[in-house]
Design a protein around this motif. Structure first.
Motif, PDB file in Angstrom:
ATOM      1  N   ALA A  28       3.120   0.999  -1.335  1.00 30.49           N
ATOM      2  CA  ALA A  28       2.185   1.822  -2.112  1.00 30.49           C
ATOM      3  C   ALA A  28       0.916   2.105  -1.316  1.00 30.49           C
ATOM      4  O   ALA A  28       0.413   3.239  -1.314  1.00 30.49           O
ATOM      5  CB  ALA A  28       1.846   1.121  -3.426  1.00 30.49           C
ATOM      6  N   TYR A  29       0.391   1.090  -0.643  1.00 32.47           N
ATOM      7  CA  TYR A  29      -0.813   1.306   0.167  1.00 32.47           C
ATOM      8  C   TYR A  29      -0.542   2.295   1.302  1.00 32.47           C
ATOM      9  O   TYR A  29      -1.377   3.156   1.606  1.00 32.47           O
ATOM     10  CB  TYR A  29      -1.318  -0.017   0.735  1.00 32.47           C
ATOM     11  CG  TYR A  29      -2.282  -0.748  -0.178  1.00 32.47           C
ATOM     12  CD1 TYR A  29      -3.479  -0.154  -0.572  1.00 32.47           C
ATOM     13  CD2 TYR A  29      -1.998  -2.028  -0.640  1.00 32.47           C
ATOM     14  CE1 TYR A  29      -4.368  -0.818  -1.405  1.00 32.47           C
ATOM     15  CE2 TYR A  29      -2.884  -2.701  -1.478  1.00 32.47           C
ATOM     16  CZ  TYR A  29      -4.068  -2.087  -1.856  1.00 32.47           C
ATOM     17  OH  TYR A  29      -4.948  -2.738  -2.685  1.00 32.47           O
ATOM     18  N   GLN A  30       0.610   2.175   1.933  1.00 36.17           N
ATOM     19  CA  GLN A  30       0.937   3.091   3.023  1.00 36.17           C
ATOM     20  C   GLN A  30       1.036   4.528   2.518  1.00 36.17           C
ATOM     21  O   GLN A  30       0.505   5.458   3.142  1.00 36.17           O
ATOM     22  CB  GLN A  30       2.252   2.664   3.687  1.00 36.17           C
ATOM     23  CG  GLN A  30       2.138   1.382   4.497  1.00 36.17           C
ATOM     24  CD  GLN A  30       3.479   0.887   5.007  1.00 36.17           C
ATOM     25  OE1 GLN A  30       4.541   1.279   4.509  1.00 36.17           O
ATOM     26  NE2 GLN A  30       3.447   0.008   5.997  1.00 36.17           N
ATOM     27  N   GLU A  31       1.708   4.712   1.384  1.00 33.78           N
ATOM     28  CA  GLU A  31       1.843   6.062   0.831  1.00 33.78           C
ATOM     29  C   GLU A  31       0.491   6.601   0.384  1.00 33.78           C
ATOM     30  O   GLU A  31       0.169   7.777   0.616  1.00 33.78           O
ATOM     31  CB  GLU A  31       2.826   6.048  -0.342  1.00 33.78           C
ATOM     32  CG  GLU A  31       4.268   5.784   0.071  1.00 33.78           C
ATOM     33  CD  GLU A  31       5.220   5.827  -1.114  1.00 33.78           C
ATOM     34  OE1 GLU A  31       4.837   6.400  -2.162  1.00 33.78           O
ATOM     35  OE2 GLU A  31       6.335   5.291  -1.000  1.00 33.78           O
ATOM     36  N   LEU A  32      -0.296   5.752  -0.251  1.00 35.63           N
ATOM     37  CA  LEU A  32      -1.611   6.177  -0.733  1.00 35.63           C
ATOM     38  C   LEU A  32      -2.494   6.614   0.430  1.00 35.63           C
ATOM     39  O   LEU A  32      -3.128   7.685   0.382  1.00 35.63           O
ATOM     40  CB  LEU A  32      -2.259   5.022  -1.494  1.00 35.63           C
ATOM     41  CG  LEU A  32      -3.594   5.298  -2.192  1.00 35.63           C
ATOM     42  CD1 LEU A  32      -3.417   6.360  -3.267  1.00 35.63           C
ATOM     43  CD2 LEU A  32      -4.130   4.005  -2.801  1.00 35.63           C
ATOM     44  N   ALA A  33      -2.532   5.814   1.486  1.00 34.71           N
ATOM     45  CA  ALA A  33      -3.355   6.158   2.646  1.00 34.71           C
ATOM     46  C   ALA A  33      -2.914   7.476   3.258  1.00 34.71           C
ATOM     47  O   ALA A  33      -3.749   8.307   3.654  1.00 34.71           O
ATOM     48  CB  ALA A  33      -3.288   5.041   3.682  1.00 34.71           C
ATOM     49  N   GLY A  34      -1.613   7.709   3.340  1.00 33.80           N
ATOM     50  CA  GLY A  34      -1.110   8.942   3.932  1.00 33.80           C
ATOM     51  C   GLY A  34      -1.389  10.180   3.104  1.00 33.80           C
ATOM     52  O   GLY A  34      -1.424  11.294   3.639  1.00 33.80           O
ATOM     53  N   LEU A  35      -1.603  10.003   1.803  1.00 38.78           N
ATOM     54  CA  LEU A  35      -1.890  11.142   0.932  1.00 38.78           C
ATOM     55  C   LEU A  35      -3.368  11.518   0.931  1.00 38.78           C
ATOM     56  O   LEU A  35      -3.711  12.703   0.860  1.00 38.78           O
ATOM     57  CB  LEU A  35      -1.445  10.828  -0.504  1.00 38.78           C
ATOM     58  CG  LEU A  35       0.061  10.692  -0.733  1.00 38.78           C
ATOM     59  CD1 LEU A  35       0.328  10.270  -2.171  1.00 38.78           C
ATOM     60  CD2 LEU A  35       0.793  11.994  -0.419  1.00 38.78           C
ATOM     61  N   VAL A  36      -4.246  10.527   0.991  1.00 41.24           N
ATOM     62  CA  VAL A  36      -5.679  10.827   0.853  1.00 41.24           C
ATOM     63  C   VAL A  36      -6.392  10.970   2.192  1.00 41.24           C
ATOM     64  O   VAL A  36      -7.533  11.442   2.242  1.00 41.24           O
ATOM     65  CB  VAL A  36      -6.391   9.769  -0.017  1.00 41.24           C
ATOM     66  CG1 VAL A  36      -5.829   9.786  -1.430  1.00 41.24           C
ATOM     67  CG2 VAL A  36      -6.291   8.380   0.591  1.00 41.24           C
ATOM     68  N   VAL A  37      -5.732  10.572   3.290  1.00 42.00           N
ATOM     69  CA  VAL A  37      -6.279  10.770   4.635  1.00 42.00           C
ATOM     70  C   VAL A  37      -5.132  11.224   5.524  1.00 42.00           C
ATOM     71  O   VAL A  37      -4.128  10.525   5.652  1.00 42.00           O
ATOM     72  CB  VAL A  37      -6.900   9.478   5.211  1.00 42.00           C
ATOM     73  CG1 VAL A  37      -7.506   9.758   6.583  1.00 42.00           C
ATOM     74  CG2 VAL A  37      -7.945   8.904   4.277  1.00 42.00           C
ATOM     75  N   ASP A  38      -5.274  12.388   6.119  1.00 42.34           N
ATOM     76  CA  ASP A  38      -4.219  12.918   6.985  1.00 42.34           C
ATOM     77  C   ASP A  38      -4.842  13.377   8.294  1.00 42.34           C
ATOM     78  O   ASP A  38      -5.626  14.328   8.314  1.00 42.34           O
ATOM     79  CB  ASP A  38      -3.504  14.085   6.302  1.00 42.34           C
ATOM     80  CG  ASP A  38      -2.362  14.628   7.149  1.00 42.34           C
ATOM     81  OD1 ASP A  38      -1.498  13.839   7.560  1.00 42.34           O
ATOM     82  OD2 ASP A  38      -2.349  15.849   7.407  1.00 42.34           O
ATOM     83  N   GLN A  39      -4.522  12.673   9.385  1.00 41.61           N
ATOM     84  CA  GLN A  39      -5.083  12.974  10.703  1.00 41.61           C
ATOM     85  C   GLN A  39      -6.614  13.049  10.653  1.00 41.61           C
ATOM     86  O   GLN A  39      -7.235  13.904  11.277  1.00 41.61           O
ATOM     87  CB  GLN A  39      -4.495  14.279  11.252  1.00 41.61           C
ATOM     88  CG  GLN A  39      -2.997  14.190  11.492  1.00 41.61           C
ATOM     89  CD  GLN A  39      -2.421  15.454  12.095  1.00 41.61           C
ATOM     90  OE1 GLN A  39      -3.047  16.512  12.080  1.00 41.61           O
ATOM     91  NE2 GLN A  39      -1.223  15.351  12.638  1.00 41.61           N
ATOM     92  N   GLY A  40      -7.195  12.155   9.887  1.00 43.12           N
ATOM     93  CA  GLY A  40      -8.645  12.077   9.780  1.00 43.12           C
ATOM     94  C   GLY A  40      -9.256  12.951   8.708  1.00 43.12           C
ATOM     95  O   GLY A  40     -10.429  12.780   8.359  1.00 43.12           O
ATOM     96  N   SER A  41      -8.503  13.907   8.166  1.00 39.90           N
ATOM     97  CA  SER A  41      -9.047  14.808   7.142  1.00 39.90           C
ATOM     98  C   SER A  41      -9.012  14.143   5.772  1.00 39.90           C
ATOM     99  O   SER A  41      -8.089  13.393   5.452  1.00 39.90           O
ATOM    100  CB  SER A  41      -8.238  16.106   7.092  1.00 39.90           C
ATOM    101  OG  SER A  41      -8.378  16.832   8.293  1.00 39.90           O
ATOM    102  N   ARG A  42     -10.032  14.434   4.966  1.00 39.81           N
ATOM    103  CA  ARG A  42     -10.096  13.964   3.591  1.00 39.81           C
ATOM    104  C   ARG A  42      -9.931  15.137   2.636  1.00 39.81           C
ATOM    105  O   ARG A  42     -10.132  16.293   3.024  1.00 39.81           O
ATOM    106  CB  ARG A  42     -11.439  13.269   3.326  1.00 39.81           C
ATOM    107  CG  ARG A  42     -11.465  11.780   3.646  1.00 39.81           C
ATOM    108  CD  ARG A  42     -11.163  11.418   5.099  1.00 39.81           C
ATOM    109  NE  ARG A  42     -12.015  12.016   6.108  1.00 39.81           N
ATOM    110  CZ  ARG A  42     -13.221  11.585   6.465  1.00 39.81           C
ATOM    111  NH1 ARG A  42     -13.745  10.547   5.870  1.00 39.81           N
ATOM    112  NH2 ARG A  42     -13.892  12.174   7.435  1.00 39.81           N
TER     113      ARG A  42
END
Length: 407
Positions: free
Chosen positions: A44-58
């Motif tokens: 869940a943490y991995q998926e959450l991080a990938g959704l709200v931060v992508d290549q440094g973008s918020r």
């Protein structure tokens, strides 16, 4: 463990977006990070991080997620609080290498986001054209124009707003992260310290607790992280912090000692020669990633490079003399290219020597660096050395360099 629920009325997740569209799966992921299964929480943490931060973008959803993660860090009974700190750090700064390589001033970002929020599309485009025209040279002007072809001024403005909103949403939890520095779990203390590194505006709140952690902590990785974090948020001249860092500088653990040096280089008003020497030791000898050291994926050498870059111009001679010592005493195991890059960067901070300039026109420390290079055997160290000399518009062979230097 009681079930933790997300109050749906607080955020309409279908109306905010993450990296891939409407954030409708966020509530489920936020429940999963409280799961009794470590595997479920980790995924869940991995998926959450990938959704709200992508290549440094918020994104819009990045700021919306932050309060839920702050609440989790604040709960001593919550599992994997360190992972919440990790995701919060990513939401706050995106990619720490970008934050460090191009130092960010949150107050300026805030001011710019507020100013540009009131501008029409025509005004944004006019400002963008002026930015392209103001480039210092034609090469940079062309690069800016090419970037403009693929961008959109309103989308860029949205991203700027989401970036500072995400940062400020995480910043709201600073008191929670300070309290987490006293958590019984070393991983929580470690990532709380790392997270606090990015909020210099709150240094007065952060530094007393961080100084106490540096004094009392027994885990070397936690101490090392706290030393660097304190340097990033501490005020120059803070005597209590300098005393705590100086004590850790004497540690037999090189990672801990170097981390103290990295912190000290930012809070001592004028670092002395020995501190400069230790900074270069870290740059040139910290050859591999340090496990669990969170900055720059464990790359302590890269962190030293940023710290050296931020030293004041009054230390130019100290820097060159320290590196000359290393050049003269280089061994077979020396990374010649890294050492010479460091020395020439220190000696020629303004870049290449102007066309037609003579050796006598160089500053004393520049002459010293080149003479040390001639006295060493490093000019024979491979094809990268002439390329490096060419970068500074210097003669690229030993005979030509000797003649130019009058030797």
């Amino acid at each position: 463990m009681p079930e933790w629920s997300i109050p749906n009325q607080e955020v309409d997740w279908s109306s905010v977006s993450h990296a891939y569209g409407p954030a409708t799966e966020i509530p489920s992921l936020l429940r999963s990070v409280r799961s009794g299964s470590q595997q479920v929480r980790q995924r869940a943490y991995q998926e959450l991080a990938g959704l709200v931060v992508d290549q440094g973008s918020r994104f819009e959803a990045s700021a919306a997620v932050a309060p839920y993660l702050i609440q989790l860090v604040a709960d001593p009974g919550a599992p994997d609080r360190f992972a919440a700190c990790q995701v919060l750090a990513a939401i706050a700064v995106g990619d720490d290498s970008s934050w460090l390589s191009d130092p960010v001033h949150p107050a300026h970002l805030r001011s710019e986001a507020n100013r540009r929020a009131l501008m029409s599309r025509d005004e944004l485009e006019e400002e963008h054209r002026a930015w392209i025209a103001a480039a210092p040279n034609e090469e940079e002007r062309s690069a800016r124009a090419r970037r403009a072809e693929w961008g959109d001024v309103e989308a860029d403005r949205d991203e700027e707003r989401w970036t500072i909103q995400a940062y400020d949403a995480v910043r709201a939890g600073v008191p929670v992260y300070v309290a987490a520095l006293a958590a019984p779990e070393a991983a929580v203390r470690l990532y709380a310290a790392y997270l606090l590194a990015w909020f210099p505006e709150d240094g007065e709140t952060i530094i007393p607790a961080m100084t106490r952690l540096i004094r009392e902590e027994r885990d070397p990785i936690v101490v090392s992280t706290a030393c660097v974090a304190a340097g990033l948020v501490g005020a120059p001249g803070d005597e209590a912090l300098i005393e705590a860092l100086s004590a850790r500088r004497g540690s037999p653990n090189r990672g801990e000692s170097w981390s103290a040096v990295l912190g000290l280089s930012r809070v001592i008003t004028r670092p002395d020669r020995s501190l400069v020497r230790d900074l270069y030791s870290c740059l040139l000898e910290a050859t591999g990633p340090v496990p669990h050291w969170p900055f720059l994926d464990g790359d302590m050498s890269a962190m030293a490079a940023f710290s050296i870059r931020d030293l004041g111009p009054e230390l130019a001679r100290d820097r060159v003399e320290v590196l000359v010592e290393r050049v003269v005493n280089a061994s077979e195991s020396t990374d010649v290219f890294l050492l010479l890059t460091a020395m020439l960067d220190a000696a020629f901070p303004a870049g290449p020597v102007p066309d037609g300039a003579g050796f006598d026109e160089l500053a004393a420390e520049q002459q010293m660096a080149l003479l040390a290079l001639l006295e060493s055997n490093l000019l024979q160290a491979g094809p990268m050395v002439p390329m490096l000399l060419g970068r500074y518009n210097l003669p690229q062979t030993e005979p030509k360099l000797q003649a130019w230097c009058g030797r």
